[in-house]
Each structure stands twice: as structure tokens, then as C-alpha cells.
Design a protein around this motif. Structure first.
Motif, short mmCIF file in Angstrom:
data_model
loop_
_atom_site.label_atom_id
_atom_site.label_comp_id
_atom_site.label_asym_id
_atom_site.label_seq_id
_atom_site.Cartn_x
_atom_site.Cartn_y
_atom_site.Cartn_z
N GLY A 37 -71.30 -19.46 -70.73
CA GLY A 37 -72.36 -20.38 -71.14
C GLY A 37 -73.04 -21.08 -69.97
O GLY A 37 -73.16 -22.30 -69.96
N CYS A 39 -76.11 -21.55 -68.97
CA CYS A 39 -77.28 -22.43 -69.18
C CYS A 39 -76.98 -23.61 -70.09
O CYS A 39 -77.86 -24.42 -70.37
CB CYS A 39 -78.47 -21.63 -69.68
SG CYS A 39 -78.43 -21.24 -71.44
N GLY A 41 -76.39 -23.69 -73.22
CA GLY A 41 -76.92 -23.59 -74.58
C GLY A 41 -78.42 -23.71 -74.67
O GLY A 41 -78.97 -23.93 -75.75
N LEU A 43 -80.55 -21.34 -74.22
CA LEU A 43 -81.15 -20.06 -74.56
C LEU A 43 -81.88 -19.47 -73.35
O LEU A 43 -83.02 -19.00 -73.44
CB LEU A 43 -82.10 -20.23 -75.76
CG LEU A 43 -82.37 -19.01 -76.66
CD1 LEU A 43 -81.09 -18.38 -77.13
CD2 LEU A 43 -83.25 -19.40 -77.83
N CYS A 45 -79.74 -17.75 -70.76
CA CYS A 45 -78.87 -16.78 -70.12
C CYS A 45 -78.30 -15.91 -71.25
O CYS A 45 -78.75 -16.01 -72.37
CB CYS A 45 -77.74 -17.47 -69.33
SG CYS A 45 -76.51 -18.30 -70.34
N CYS A 48 -73.05 -16.40 -73.03
CA CYS A 48 -72.28 -16.87 -74.19
C CYS A 48 -72.24 -15.76 -75.26
O CYS A 48 -71.98 -16.04 -76.42
CB CYS A 48 -72.87 -18.15 -74.75
SG CYS A 48 -74.55 -17.93 -75.37
N CYS A 89 -73.96 -19.96 -78.29
CA CYS A 89 -74.62 -21.27 -78.31
C CYS A 89 -75.58 -21.42 -79.48
O CYS A 89 -76.04 -22.53 -79.75
CB CYS A 89 -75.33 -21.53 -76.98
SG CYS A 89 -76.77 -20.50 -76.68
#
Ligand code: FES
Length: 108
Positions: A37, A39, A41, A43, A45, A48, A89
Motif C-alpha cells: 500500500g 500510496c 490508499g 489509488l 499505485c 495493495c 484500499c
């Protein structure tokens, strides 16, 4: 509290109590489960990336977790994407998802 079972590539599953309305990523991090994870969460990368167990895919979507076009775009960056791939995420855990099973992909 809903329970989620995370299955890592080595198969040593871990079932945890999930805080309701937290994301799958937040819950994994709170329990020390290896879901990166990067970034946080946002949105931005694909680190996750998870696989929803096939028995749960429709129920996850029905619980107000439909996959958006933006999530599809980011998933394109992930390795070994499958029909049940999602971004952790973007999954909100509710009581309807008690018993959810997710797998963690192998890191190449
Ligand atoms: Fe980056 Fe989910 S944490 S897209």
C-alpha cells in the motif's frame, strides 16, 4: 466485528477481526499483514493488489464495493491480474463481508 482471512503466498492464513468501514488495506496494516500500500490508499499505485476468493467476489461488489474504471486502470499496473483481482484500499469492510477470504499475490 467482521472477520477477514488473509492467505499469503506461503499458504499460512491469518484470520483477523476487522474494524467496520475500514479498507482491506487498513485492516491488513493494522494486523501486520504484508500488504504494501505504497500510496496509502490514494489509488495511485497497485501495491495493495489482492485476490478476492471467488466465493466472495459477487458479495464484495454487492456491498457497495463495485470496481471503478479508475481502479481498473491502476490494476493494469499490477502483476498477475486475475478476474478476482482488486485493490485492497478500495474494499470497504462491512458486516456483510464477515468471513471474507482474500489471497495476497506473490511479489515478483
Ligand atoms: Fe495504492 Fe491501493 S494503496 S492503490
Amino acid at each position: 466485528m467482521p472477520r477477514i482471512t488473509f492467505i499469503p503466498p506461503d499458504g499460512k492464513s491469518q484470520t483477523v477481526q476487522a474494524q467496520e468501514n475500514w479498507s482491506g488495506l487498513q485492516i491488513a496494516k493494522a494486523h501486520g499483514i504484508a500488504l504494501e500500500g505504497v500510496c496509502g490508499g490514494c489509488l495511485a499505485c497497485s501495491t495493495c493488489h489482492i485476490y478476492i476468493h471467488p466465493d466472495w467476489a459477487a458479495r464484495v461488489a454487492a456491498a457497495d464495493n463495485e470496481k471503478t474504471p479508475e481502479e481498473e486502470d491502476i490494476l493494469d499496473l499490477a502483476f498477475d491480474v486475475r478476474p478476482t483481482s482488486r485493490l485492497g484500499c478500495q474494499i470497504k469492510i462491512t458486516k456483510e463481508l464477515d468471513g471474507l477470504v482474500v489471497e495476497l499475490p506473490k511479489i515478483p
